[in-house]
Motif scaffolding. Structure first.
Motif, short mmCIF file in Angstrom:
data_model
loop_
_atom_site.label_atom_id
_atom_site.label_comp_id
_atom_site.label_asym_id
_atom_site.label_seq_id
_atom_site.Cartn_x
_atom_site.Cartn_y
_atom_site.Cartn_z
N PRO A 133 113.68 21.97 97.39
CA PRO A 133 112.66 21.27 98.18
C PRO A 133 113.25 20.77 99.50
N ARG A 134 112.45 20.81 100.55
CA ARG A 134 112.92 20.37 101.86
C ARG A 134 113.18 18.87 101.87
N HIS A 135 114.22 18.48 102.59
CA HIS A 135 114.46 17.06 102.82
C HIS A 135 113.27 16.48 103.59
N ARG A 136 112.86 15.29 103.24
CA ARG A 136 111.73 14.66 103.91
C ARG A 136 111.97 13.16 104.03
N ARG A 148 116.42 8.02 97.28
CA ARG A 148 116.73 8.59 98.59
C ARG A 148 117.71 9.75 98.46
N THR A 149 118.62 9.67 97.49
CA THR A 149 119.57 10.77 97.28
C THR A 149 118.83 12.03 96.83
N THR A 164 119.87 0.01 93.60
CA THR A 164 120.31 1.18 92.84
C THR A 164 119.17 2.19 92.68
N THR A 165 117.96 1.68 92.46
CA THR A 165 116.80 2.57 92.37
C THR A 165 116.57 3.28 93.69
N ALA A 166 116.69 2.53 94.78
CA ALA A 166 116.50 3.12 96.11
C ALA A 166 117.54 4.21 96.38
N ALA A 167 118.79 3.95 95.99
CA ALA A 167 119.85 4.94 96.22
C ALA A 167 119.53 6.24 95.49
#
Length: 287
Positions: free
Chosen positions: A97-100, A84-85, A78-81
């Motif tokens: 901010p640009r996706h990275r 990353r989202t 859940t933390t990772a989701a």
């Protein structure tokens, strides 16, 4: 009920790790009675005993050990989701901010390979920004699981690739990094036994899963500290051969004749559907 809330897991994991309701409540910033009631309610909902309670304290049942293992993985997911989202959100907002992609790497390892990978990917049309995140010896897997990283350069036999997809990129030998003036620095090769038993030069110790292995060597927190301690004649370290790229003049690298080869992999979560990540993987496998 088969559904668990993240709050249930946080409460239980705190108790399971502390094995003490008072310390767990303090860690969670709450009073002990509501924490005890929450764990009892969780046991009733699951229909199992998670904890053995007696006058001496608290211990985990087999069911409790299972929930501790599975619960940690679920909270990491859940933390990772969430992480990353947030990183991907820049792709929907031209003014944001640009996706990275975040690439976790072991400090000091695969230096030349990393340079080649970053340069080759940057030359691709519409390449995503890559943030390089240096890590300790065995931290890359944890960073992938909890979302701090999207992809990692990992090294077997030191890193476990369980739960990750991966591609093999390169294989190399291992070296001992010693102070340049040490008598063993003049040797053509050394063995693992040689570097593991130097009375005046104990092996450096890196954290693994938050704990340091036993031994007389210094606890290492980052590459700069390690380089300084080797130069001062306080420790010796074992690294992949590619670590020669960061050696100082005060260091000497000696090949280890009997050390297993180190294989560098690019690894990522098995469930990933990121097109940017797929592009980075394709670039890596072409190097």
């Amino acid at each position: 009920m088969d559904t668990l809330e993240t709050r249930d897991l946080r409460y239980f994991i705190a108790v399971a790790e502390e094995l003490h309701f008072g310390r767990a409540a303090e860690r969670l910033g709450m009073a002990q009675p509501p924490l005890s009631r929450a764990i009892q309610q969780l046991e009733r909902r699951l229909g199992v005993s998670l904890l053995k309670r007696n006058r001496r304290g608290v211990a985990l049942t087999v069911a409790g050990e299972t929930l501790l293992h599975e619960g940690r993985a679920a909270l990491d997911a859940t933390t990772a989701a969430a992480r990353r989202t947030r990183r991907a959100g820049g792709a929907d907002d031209p003014g944001g901010p640009r996706h990275r992609l975040v690439l976790a790497v072991k400090a000091g390892a695969s230096h030349e390979l990393l340079h080649k990978l970053l340069d080759a990917f940057a030359a691709e049309p519409d390449a995503t920004e890559i943030e390089v995140l240096p890590s300790g010896t065995c931290e890359q897997g944890e960073m992938l699981r909890d979302g701090r990283a999207d992809v990692a350069l990992m090294h077997t036999p030191f890193n476990s690739l369980t739960g990750f997809d991966n591609e093999e990129l390169m294989t190399e030998g291992q070296i001992a990094i010693l102070p340049a003036g040490h008598p063993l620095a003049a040797r053509k090769t050394l063995s693992l036994a040689d570097v593991g038993d130097i009375p005046d030069l104990p092996l450096a110790r890196w954290s693994r899963d938050g704990t340091y292995p036993p031994g007389p060597g210094p606890e290492i927190h980052d590459q700069t500290q390690l380089a300084q301690l080797i130069a001062l004649g306080r420790t010796v370290a074992v690294f992949p051969d590619s670590a020669r790229a960061w050696l100082w003049a005060e260091h000497t690298a000696v090949p280890l004749a009997d050390a297993p080869p180190v294989v560098t992999h690019i690894a990522w979560p098995a469930h990933s559907r990121s097109l940017a990540l797929a592009g980075l993987i394709r670039t890596a496998t072409r190097l």
